[in-house]
Design a protein around this motif. Structure first.
Motif, PDB file in Angstrom:
ATOM      1  N   UNK A 165      -1.467  -4.538  -5.201  1.00 33.01           N
ATOM      2  CA  UNK A 165      -0.814  -2.988  -4.533  1.00 33.01           C
ATOM      3  C   UNK A 165      -1.329  -1.442  -4.817  1.00 33.01           C
ATOM      4  N   UNK A 166      -1.687  -0.952  -4.042  1.00 34.24           N
ATOM      5  CA  UNK A 166      -1.880  -0.316  -3.686  1.00 34.24           C
ATOM      6  C   UNK A 166      -1.411   0.873  -3.913  1.00 34.24           C
ATOM      7  N   UNK A 212       0.432  -1.406  -0.295  1.00 35.75           N
ATOM      8  CA  UNK A 212      -0.176  -0.062  -0.217  1.00 35.75           C
ATOM      9  C   UNK A 212       0.612   1.754  -0.253  1.00 35.75           C
ATOM     10  N   UNK A 213       0.537   1.970  -0.821  1.00 30.39           N
ATOM     11  CA  UNK A 213       1.460   3.228  -1.020  1.00 30.39           C
ATOM     12  C   UNK A 213       0.081   4.633  -0.923  1.00 30.39           C
ATOM     13  N   UNK A 214       1.077   5.670  -0.344  1.00 34.81           N
ATOM     14  CA  UNK A 214       0.183   7.084  -0.015  1.00 34.81           C
ATOM     15  C   UNK A 214       0.809   7.942  -0.601  1.00 34.81           C
ATOM     16  N   UNK A 247      -5.530   3.600  -6.776  1.00 38.01           N
ATOM     17  CA  UNK A 247      -5.801   2.744  -7.851  1.00 38.01           C
ATOM     18  C   UNK A 247      -5.106   1.277  -7.844  1.00 38.01           C
ATOM     19  N   UNK A 248      -5.622   0.263  -7.912  1.00 34.99           N
ATOM     20  CA  UNK A 248      -5.028  -1.290  -7.914  1.00 34.99           C
ATOM     21  C   UNK A 248      -4.018  -1.958  -8.340  1.00 34.99           C
ATOM     22  N   UNK A 249      -3.198  -2.305  -8.198  1.00 34.99           N
ATOM     23  CA  UNK A 249      -2.469  -3.144  -8.975  1.00 34.99           C
ATOM     24  C   UNK A 249      -2.965  -4.465  -8.645  1.00 34.99           C
TER      25      UNK A 249
END
Length: 158
Positions: A107-108, A80-82, A118-120
């Motif tokens: 991944x977010x 998770x990235x912000x 955005x989801x990967x």
């Protein structure tokens, strides 16, 4: 130069705490997974430090005595990235795609400015979520979140 104590960095800090707390509340005791804030992970020829790295319980690196290892030289299962205002979106997305290429299941990328996620997914499939959209969660983690709910964590109204 990195700016500290900006409104956005406070939001980012709150989101990190809330994510780790919510994920670990449902995944730690049954030994499903664990969410780590700002954990250095080295794999695929690169080192990344995602805002939150979630590892399935059985994949958490341990020493011979069973304690958690000091080095994580494997990919996280969920990243998770912000996004911060000073962060280039391209760099953060590049890290998420690197994770996806090397086995990360989910991944977010949260964009607090746009209140979107955005989801990967595997195969570098990308989806964008907002509002009342239910977010994809790592399999077996009993957690349901919507985009709206995540960003409501930033409201401290009475």
């Amino acid at each position: 130069m990195r700016k500290f104590n900006t409104p956005r960095s406070k939001e980012k800090g709150i989101l990190k705490i809330k994510f780790c707390t919510n994920i670990n509340q449902v995944a730690e005791t049954p030994k499903i997974a664990y969410a780590f804030p700002e954990l250095r992970c080295t794999f695929g020829g690169s080192t990344i430090v995602p805002d939150i790295a979630v590892f399935r319980w059985e994949r958490i690196p341990k020493t011979e005595s069973g304690r958690i290892a000091n080095r994580f030289e494997i990919h996280p299962d969920w990243v998770i990235q912000i996004l911060s205002p000073e962060q280039p979106q391209k760099k953060v997305l590049t890290n998420l795609l690197h994770c996806s290429r090397h086995g990360t299941e989910l991944g977010w990328l949260l964009n607090p400015e746009e209140e979107s996620v955005l989801a990967v997914f595997p195969g570098q499939k990308i989806e964008i979520y907002d509002g009342d959209d239910k977010l994809p969660i790592l399999e077996n983690i009993n957690l349901e979140l919507t985009v709206k709910e995540i960003f409501s964590w930033l409201s401290f109204g009475s």
